[in-house]
Design a protein around this motif. Structure first.
Motif, PDB file in Angstrom:
ATOM      1  N   GLU A 108       0.894  -1.207  -0.063  1.00 49.22           N
ATOM      2  CA  GLU A 108      -0.050  -0.108  -0.126  1.00 49.22           C
ATOM      3  C   GLU A 108       0.770   1.392  -0.049  1.00 49.22           C
ATOM      4  O   GLU A 108       0.129   2.394   0.220  1.00 49.22           O
ATOM      5  CB  GLU A 108      -0.848   0.011   1.239  1.00 49.22           C
ATOM      6  N   VAL A 109       2.158   1.171  -0.250  1.00 42.57           N
ATOM      7  CA  VAL A 109       2.988   2.237  -0.118  1.00 42.57           C
ATOM      8  C   VAL A 109       3.213   2.784  -1.845  1.00 42.57           C
ATOM      9  O   VAL A 109       3.489   2.102  -2.682  1.00 42.57           O
ATOM     10  CB  VAL A 109       4.531   1.990   0.327  1.00 42.57           C
ATOM     11  N   ASN A 110       2.931   3.945  -1.955  1.00 43.47           N
ATOM     12  CA  ASN A 110       3.067   4.564  -3.106  1.00 43.47           C
ATOM     13  C   ASN A 110       4.630   4.964  -3.289  1.00 43.47           C
ATOM     14  O   ASN A 110       5.103   6.061  -2.640  1.00 43.47           O
ATOM     15  CB  ASN A 110       2.277   6.071  -3.252  1.00 43.47           C
ATOM     16  N   SER A 111       5.424   4.108  -4.051  1.00 41.89           N
ATOM     17  CA  SER A 111       6.768   4.329  -3.946  1.00 41.89           C
ATOM     18  C   SER A 111       7.415   5.674  -4.458  1.00 41.89           C
ATOM     19  O   SER A 111       8.423   6.071  -4.304  1.00 41.89           O
ATOM     20  CB  SER A 111       7.603   3.425  -5.045  1.00 41.89           C
ATOM     21  N   LEU A 112       6.628   6.380  -5.671  1.00 45.03           N
ATOM     22  CA  LEU A 112       6.769   7.583  -6.079  1.00 45.03           C
ATOM     23  C   LEU A 112       6.822   8.783  -4.897  1.00 45.03           C
ATOM     24  O   LEU A 112       7.829   9.591  -5.165  1.00 45.03           O
ATOM     25  CB  LEU A 112       6.043   8.035  -7.406  1.00 45.03           C
ATOM     26  N   ALA A 114       7.161   8.150  -1.542  1.00 41.41           N
ATOM     27  CA  ALA A 114       7.597   7.645  -0.455  1.00 41.41           C
ATOM     28  C   ALA A 114       8.734   8.663   0.220  1.00 41.41           C
ATOM     29  O   ALA A 114       8.549   8.928   1.433  1.00 41.41           O
ATOM     30  CB  ALA A 114       8.038   6.294  -0.514  1.00 41.41           C
ATOM     31  N   PRO A 115       9.541   9.153  -0.759  1.00 42.88           N
ATOM     32  CA  PRO A 115      10.624   9.995   0.038  1.00 42.88           C
ATOM     33  C   PRO A 115       9.813  11.269   0.534  1.00 42.88           C
ATOM     34  O   PRO A 115      10.545  12.219   1.378  1.00 42.88           O
ATOM     35  CB  PRO A 115      11.429  10.269  -1.162  1.00 42.88           C
ATOM     36  N   PHE A 116       8.634  11.780   0.198  1.00 48.44           N
ATOM     37  CA  PHE A 116       8.142  12.979   0.381  1.00 48.44           C
ATOM     38  C   PHE A 116       6.804  12.871   1.651  1.00 48.44           C
ATOM     39  O   PHE A 116       6.208  13.822   1.886  1.00 48.44           O
ATOM     40  CB  PHE A 116       7.504  13.624  -0.679  1.00 48.44           C
ATOM     41  N   LEU A 130       7.424   1.758   8.712  1.00 49.84           N
ATOM     42  CA  LEU A 130       8.931   1.403   8.776  1.00 49.84           C
ATOM     43  C   LEU A 130       9.656   1.501   7.559  1.00 49.84           C
ATOM     44  O   LEU A 130      10.769   1.774   7.380  1.00 49.84           O
ATOM     45  CB  LEU A 130       8.968  -0.305   8.966  1.00 49.84           C
ATOM     46  N   VAL A 131       8.853   1.268   6.551  1.00 52.84           N
ATOM     47  CA  VAL A 131       9.658   1.838   4.975  1.00 52.84           C
ATOM     48  C   VAL A 131       9.995   2.985   5.063  1.00 52.84           C
ATOM     49  O   VAL A 131      11.061   3.221   4.639  1.00 52.84           O
ATOM     50  CB  VAL A 131       8.604   1.381   3.930  1.00 52.84           C
TER      51      VAL A 131
END
Length: 219
Positions: A108-112, A114-116, A130-131
């Motif tokens: 369920e994580v939006n990898s694009l 994720a850093p923001f 955790l990710v």
């Protein structure tokens, strides 16, 4: 006699200045440029020292070359290094995010984003949180080591600049200023580890490039 010595010293500085400007204009890597300046400095200082009746020795040449090598780099070099640091930073970030998503089996994580993303509920039982935390800390640790190779002893400067740009991009992407404490804590701890780890590696690899003011006072 004193005036003659002073004139010879000015000639030495002028020759070393021309050498340094030539190396800067050639866009050669900083380590190669520094080595070339040192070699030129030794040859020039040796001739000047012999004419003044001094022992040539490498000490004075090293001090002069170090004083020249600590000049502020041209703006183009700074922007080039900053661009390289930004590209490496986000390349590491997305690589680590992808690995964390695969290892923790989080879908369920939006990898694009994720850093923001600072809106995730902080909980050690939340895989999405955790990710975010692991990817941030690992990216900053590895980023500090990469920055040390790119910018040598200026890791702290570029680390702070990249972090400020990351905050600005977070505001632009999320359309809001991050107000969650856990996001700032993760960012701050990562920045500290990046600076300490990067500066330590830079000192180990390029300690001869560091300038110590006490060594320049006797020139």
């Amino acid at each position: 006699m004193t005036e003659i010595v002073q004139m010879k010293s000015l000639c030495v500085y002028a020759q070393l200045t021309r050498v340094y400007l030539y190396c800067t204009a050639s866009h050669s890597p900083s380590r190669t440029r520094l080595s070339f300046v040192r070699k030129a400095g030794r040859s020039i200082i040796t001739g000047a020292s012999q004419s003044k009746g001094e022992a040539p020795g490498p000490g004075r040449a090293a001090r002069v070359s170090l004083s020249l090598s600590c000049w502020p780099p041209p703006p183009g070099v700074v922007l080039q290094n900053l661009l390289m640091c930004m590209v490496c930073f986000y390349s590491l970030y997305y690589t680590v995010v992808g690995l964390c998503i695969g290892l923790l089996r989080v879908h369920e994580v939006n990898s694009l984003l994720a850093p923001f993303d600072y809106t995730t509920q902080p909980s050690w039982q939340n895989p999405k949180y955790l990710v975010g935390v692991i990817s941030t800390e690992v990216t900053y640790v590895l980023g500090g080591l990469v920055f040390a190779w790119i910018v040598e002893e200026w890791v702290w400067d570029y680390a702070i600049t990249v972090t400020l740009l990351h905050v600005a991009m977070t505001v632009a992407v999320m359309s809001d200023f991050p107000s969650t404490e856990h996001w700032w804590i993760a960012l701050g701890s990562g920045l500290v580890m990046m600076i300490f780890g990067g500066q330590l590696l830079a000192y180990k690899l390029f300690r001869s490039n560091f300038v110590y003011p006490a060594e320049l006072q006797n020139f």
